[in-house]
Design a protein around this motif. Sequence first.
Motif, mmCIF file in Angstrom:
data_model
loop_
_atom_site.group_PDB
_atom_site.id
_atom_site.type_symbol
_atom_site.label_atom_id
_atom_site.label_comp_id
_atom_site.label_asym_id
_atom_site.label_seq_id
_atom_site.Cartn_x
_atom_site.Cartn_y
_atom_site.Cartn_z
ATOM 1 N N GLY A 67 0.668 -1.063 -0.214
ATOM 2 C CA GLY A 67 -0.299 -0.208 0.167
ATOM 3 C C GLY A 67 0.917 1.811 0.341
ATOM 4 N N ALA A 68 2.202 1.061 0.479
ATOM 5 C CA ALA A 68 2.865 2.446 0.810
ATOM 6 C C ALA A 68 3.294 2.528 -0.579
ATOM 7 C CB ALA A 68 4.226 2.311 2.115
ATOM 8 N N ALA A 69 4.193 1.419 -0.962
ATOM 9 C CA ALA A 69 4.519 2.201 -2.611
ATOM 10 C C ALA A 69 3.320 2.146 -3.845
ATOM 11 C CB ALA A 69 5.195 0.184 -2.886
ATOM 12 N N LEU A 70 2.365 1.704 -3.656
ATOM 13 C CA LEU A 70 1.213 2.285 -4.319
ATOM 14 C C LEU A 70 0.997 3.837 -4.165
ATOM 15 C CD1 LEU A 70 -0.516 1.415 -6.963
ATOM 16 C CD2 LEU A 70 -2.377 0.532 -5.011
ATOM 17 N N GLY A 71 0.995 4.140 -2.871
ATOM 18 C CA GLY A 71 0.829 5.790 -2.431
ATOM 19 C C GLY A 71 1.712 6.367 -3.157
ATOM 20 N N VAL A 72 3.493 6.633 -3.240
ATOM 21 C CA VAL A 72 4.188 6.667 -3.452
ATOM 22 C C VAL A 72 3.959 6.461 -4.906
ATOM 23 C CG1 VAL A 72 6.602 6.678 -4.151
ATOM 24 C CG2 VAL A 72 6.198 5.751 -1.744
ATOM 25 N N LEU A 73 3.397 5.762 -5.334
ATOM 26 C CA LEU A 73 2.988 5.409 -7.065
ATOM 27 C C LEU A 73 2.004 6.852 -7.479
ATOM 28 C CD1 LEU A 73 3.437 2.172 -8.550
ATOM 29 C CD2 LEU A 73 5.105 3.412 -9.103
ATOM 30 N N TRP A 74 1.177 6.853 -6.398
ATOM 31 C CA TRP A 74 0.162 7.812 -6.985
ATOM 32 C C TRP A 74 0.559 8.880 -6.864
ATOM 33 C CZ3 TRP A 74 -4.357 7.527 -9.271
ATOM 34 C CH2 TRP A 74 -5.354 6.182 -8.988
ATOM 35 N N GLY A 75 1.398 9.598 -5.592
ATOM 36 C CA GLY A 75 2.096 10.720 -5.706
ATOM 37 C C GLY A 75 3.041 11.105 -7.111
ATOM 38 N N CYS A 79 2.908 15.377 -8.228
ATOM 39 C CA CYS A 79 4.125 15.897 -8.140
ATOM 40 C C CYS A 79 4.443 16.041 -9.773
ATOM 41 C CB CYS A 79 5.004 14.743 -7.775
ATOM 42 S SG CYS A 79 4.902 14.726 -5.861
ATOM 43 N N ALA A 80 3.783 15.552 -10.402
ATOM 44 C CA ALA A 80 4.211 16.359 -11.937
ATOM 45 C C ALA A 80 3.471 17.505 -12.545
ATOM 46 C CB ALA A 80 3.869 14.857 -13.131
ATOM 47 N N ILE A 81 2.414 17.366 -11.893
ATOM 48 C CA ILE A 81 0.718 18.298 -11.970
ATOM 49 C C ILE A 81 1.842 19.640 -11.367
ATOM 50 C CG2 ILE A 81 -0.953 19.661 -11.444
ATOM 51 C CD1 ILE A 81 -2.336 16.602 -11.308
ATOM 52 N N GLY A 82 2.012 19.482 -10.083
ATOM 53 C CA GLY A 82 2.848 20.590 -9.278
ATOM 54 C C GLY A 82 4.175 21.151 -10.460
ATOM 55 N N LEU A 201 -4.178 3.532 3.271
ATOM 56 C CA LEU A 201 -3.012 3.767 3.458
ATOM 57 C C LEU A 201 -2.598 4.480 1.383
ATOM 58 C CD1 LEU A 201 -0.701 3.748 4.831
ATOM 59 C CD2 LEU A 201 -0.112 1.644 4.262
ATOM 60 N N VAL A 202 -3.299 4.344 0.903
ATOM 61 C CA VAL A 202 -2.799 4.397 -0.307
ATOM 62 C C VAL A 202 -2.555 6.352 -0.721
ATOM 63 C CG1 VAL A 202 -2.845 4.610 -3.075
ATOM 64 C CG2 VAL A 202 -3.075 2.598 -2.031
ATOM 65 N N PRO A 203 -3.588 6.914 -0.778
ATOM 66 C CA PRO A 203 -3.667 7.780 -0.671
ATOM 67 C C PRO A 203 -3.325 8.883 1.045
ATOM 68 C CG PRO A 203 -6.310 7.261 0.652
ATOM 69 C CD PRO A 203 -5.232 6.267 -0.374
ATOM 70 N N ILE A 204 -3.406 8.509 1.721
ATOM 71 C CA ILE A 204 -1.865 9.267 2.477
ATOM 72 C C ILE A 204 -0.575 9.216 2.418
ATOM 73 C CG2 ILE A 204 -1.520 8.642 5.012
ATOM 74 C CD1 ILE A 204 -4.018 7.547 5.684
ATOM 75 N N VAL A 205 -0.518 8.041 1.654
ATOM 76 C CA VAL A 205 0.898 7.659 1.473
ATOM 77 C C VAL A 205 1.465 9.234 0.269
ATOM 78 C CG1 VAL A 205 3.257 6.839 0.166
ATOM 79 C CG2 VAL A 205 1.971 5.824 2.003
ATOM 80 N N ALA A 206 -0.060 8.721 -0.689
ATOM 81 C CA ALA A 206 0.644 9.794 -2.149
ATOM 82 C C ALA A 206 0.102 10.976 -1.266
ATOM 83 C CB ALA A 206 -0.981 9.664 -2.575
ATOM 84 N N HIS A 207 -0.620 11.687 -0.709
ATOM 85 C CA HIS A 207 -0.716 13.175 0.469
ATOM 86 C C HIS A 207 0.638 13.430 0.513
ATOM 87 C CE1 HIS A 207 -4.386 15.428 2.116
ATOM 88 N NE2 HIS A 207 -2.808 16.334 1.790
ATOM 89 N N THR A 208 1.006 12.399 1.254
ATOM 90 C CA THR A 208 2.242 13.094 1.724
ATOM 91 C C THR A 208 3.944 13.078 1.071
ATOM 92 O OG1 THR A 208 1.391 11.493 3.993
ATOM 93 C CG2 THR A 208 3.836 12.051 4.103
ATOM 94 N N VAL A 209 3.083 12.085 0.105
ATOM 95 C CA VAL A 209 4.660 12.541 -0.997
ATOM 96 C C VAL A 209 4.445 13.699 -1.087
ATOM 97 C CG1 VAL A 209 5.607 11.651 -2.751
ATOM 98 C CG2 VAL A 209 5.300 10.271 -1.281
ATOM 99 N N TYR A 210 3.195 14.338 -1.822
ATOM 100 C CA TYR A 210 3.133 15.532 -3.619
ATOM 101 C C TYR A 210 3.610 16.930 -1.696
ATOM 102 C CZ TYR A 210 0.941 19.228 -5.118
ATOM 103 O OH TYR A 210 0.602 20.184 -5.881
ATOM 104 N N ASP A 211 2.969 16.384 -0.585
ATOM 105 C CA ASP A 211 3.572 18.043 0.245
ATOM 106 C C ASP A 211 4.350 17.372 0.303
ATOM 107 O OD1 ASP A 211 -0.078 18.648 0.021
ATOM 108 O OD2 ASP A 211 -0.005 17.384 1.832
#
Length: 357
Positions: A67-75, A79-82, A201-211
């Motif tokens: 789930g953590a790895a998938l969250g990083v991928l979703w992030g 980051c590309a949009i940012g 956990l996936v959106p939590i990690v994606a959100h954390t990575v992006y921020d």
Amino acid sequence: RGRRSGRARARGDQAGQQPLVGDDLNPRFLSTVMLREMAIGGFALAVSNIAGGLVPYFALPRLSLGGAALGVLWGLPLCAIGYAIDSSEDLTAANVVRSTSLGVCLMFGARRRPVKVAAAAAAVCVVTGVSEEFLCRGVFLPWLTTAANSPAAGILGSSLAFAMAHWIPGDFSPEARFILLLEFVYGLMFCCAYVLSGDILVPIVAHTVYDFVTMLTAHFRVSKQFDYIETVLADAQFGLDKESPKVRSDVDRMMTAGEVGMVGLRQARLMFLLMDTGANGYLDKKELRVGLMALSKDIADVDKLFAEADGDRDGRLDFGEFLQCYARSGLGVASFYSKGFLQQLPMAQLLRYRWPY
């Protein structure tokens, strides 16, 4: 977080109070952000308990490496949009980037301190990711889906709630509308991450990575430019003695001809440094365009101005070439003070406190 905080004032009062933007981390500001995000998490728990008595299992992260790895991928696409927004020449996007940079300055200071800033940013981003995702995706998404008997309504409603949480009430500026739309899109992406994976956990990690990436990128960008500007301004000759012979010759010629005076030279130098976000001693066309937009200069003039000033046709302007724009194209003292140029830039007020201009 940075975008909302960036609207705050970044200087002290007339009595000489220290500006809010300092050299180091701002514990008071960091504490305020952390407490606000914890309050959001507490509200999510309260809503969940009122609605169901217990926190539902599906809203709890399963703490799996997958789930953590998938969250990083979703992030990554976030980051590309940012990155695309950071690179945009659009005035509204540029103002949002400046607001984010100022918020990061207020939180972490203007000096580059990678380890301290990374640790503080990680703490803020983890708390933010957990609190906001638990509320919007863990509580609002299933509740709205059940209430409306429609997954689409749940996704759209929770994404709208997420966007509204990033809005300052009463602010209907283009920047505020841009942020609302951007956060709504991010909310949709976080919803998709949760619905498709079944693990919050996936959106939590994606959100954390992006921020985290957004904060560190803004910190490194601003601290690099601040060090560059302060080094130049600490020199009695405004760093001109370190410029190329061509630049010094251009400056001497224009001052001898009376095209620019000492006051104009100081102001043009600071304007050039503030526009030079790459901190490399040159302005490319994008930097000039964004800087002129902050001066409310007609965008249609930029290509012509750049072509006329770029005497050596190398695709960039050194300070001597920019000084010609300043002296001959209406970028003088009135524009410098009356068009809001200084208020558009994240470190301008801090520089004014340290180096009056």
